[in-house]
Write a protein that holds these residues in place. Structure first.
Motif, PDB file in Angstrom:
ATOM      1  N   UNK A 204      -4.581  11.262 -76.532  1.00  0.00           N
ATOM      2  CA  UNK A 204      -5.827  10.524 -76.755  1.00  0.00           C
ATOM      3  C   UNK A 204      -5.943   9.964 -78.172  1.00  0.00           C
ATOM      4  N   UNK A 205      -4.888  10.100 -78.963  1.00  0.00           N
ATOM      5  CA  UNK A 205      -4.885   9.538 -80.307  1.00  0.00           C
ATOM      6  C   UNK A 205      -4.990  10.561 -81.419  1.00  0.00           C
ATOM      7  N   UNK A 206      -5.186  11.845 -81.069  1.00  0.00           N
ATOM      8  CA  UNK A 206      -5.317  12.867 -82.112  1.00  0.00           C
ATOM      9  C   UNK A 206      -3.985  13.508 -82.473  1.00  0.00           C
ATOM     10  N   UNK A 207      -2.902  13.090 -81.810  1.00  0.00           N
ATOM     11  CA  UNK A 207      -1.587  13.623 -82.122  1.00  0.00           C
ATOM     12  C   UNK A 207      -1.261  14.948 -81.468  1.00  0.00           C
ATOM     13  N   UNK A 208      -2.126  15.419 -80.557  1.00  0.00           N
ATOM     14  CA  UNK A 208      -1.919  16.705 -79.888  1.00  0.00           C
ATOM     15  C   UNK A 208      -1.992  16.488 -78.377  1.00  0.00           C
ATOM     16  N   UNK A 209      -1.003  16.998 -77.642  1.00  0.00           N
ATOM     17  CA  UNK A 209      -1.045  16.947 -76.179  1.00  0.00           C
ATOM     18  C   UNK A 209      -1.840  18.150 -75.682  1.00  0.00           C
ATOM     19  N   UNK A 210      -3.042  17.907 -75.131  1.00  0.00           N
ATOM     20  CA  UNK A 210      -3.911  18.985 -74.652  1.00  0.00           C
ATOM     21  C   UNK A 210      -4.529  18.628 -73.312  1.00  0.00           C
ATOM     22  N   UNK A 211      -4.406  19.548 -72.353  1.00  0.00           N
ATOM     23  CA  UNK A 211      -5.094  19.362 -71.072  1.00  0.00           C
ATOM     24  C   UNK A 211      -6.595  19.375 -71.333  1.00  0.00           C
TER      25      UNK A 211
END
Length: 134
Positions: free
Chosen positions: A44-51
């Motif tokens: 989502x643009x924050x640099x972290x892949x999170x469900x």
């Protein structure tokens, strides 16, 4: 496309192109099940892949064109409102690139390249890394 070919798509990718007449860059984390189903996340643009906060990848399909070029398609489902962008791409095995189009909530075209493995931070989350696009 066979499972082995689809399995080659697992990993981190960065896609750049034009969506709704604006420059767009998307970072993807693709997973492939033993049955050949693609799933994963779009950062989502924050640099972290999170469900939960990132867009989900669902409803995949794959096939081989008469010319022998493998193709793949999947939906990017937005976590905030459930809207959908369809990704459809040709997979060029020799260059390990995807070239295709977006339709639905965003419309346009893209080229995606594989991103090098991103190290994990101390908190254990997978960070996406900025990468220069050729």
């Amino acid at each position: 496309m066979t499972w082995g070919e689809v399995g080659q798509l697992a990993g981190r990718w960065i896609a750049a192109g034009t969506a709704n007449d604006e420059h767009a860059v998307e970072r993807l984390l693709l997973r492939v099940s033993e049955s050949g189903e693609l799933s994963g996340l779009v950062d989502d643009g924050d640099g972290v892949f999170e469900r939960g906060s990132d867009c989900r990848i669902e409803n995949s399909s794959s096939w081989v064109m008469a010319s022998g070029i493998p193709c793949v398609a999947f939906d990017q489902i937005y976590s905030d409102d459930g809207s959908t962008t369809r990704w459809e791409a040709l997979y060029f095995v020799d260059t390990d690139t995807l070239e295709g189009s977006w339709s639905g909530d965003c419309c346009g075209s893209f080229v995606a390249i594989r991103q090098p493995h991103a190290p994990r931070e101390q908190d254990g989350k997978q960070r996406s890394q900025p990468m220069a696009f050729p």
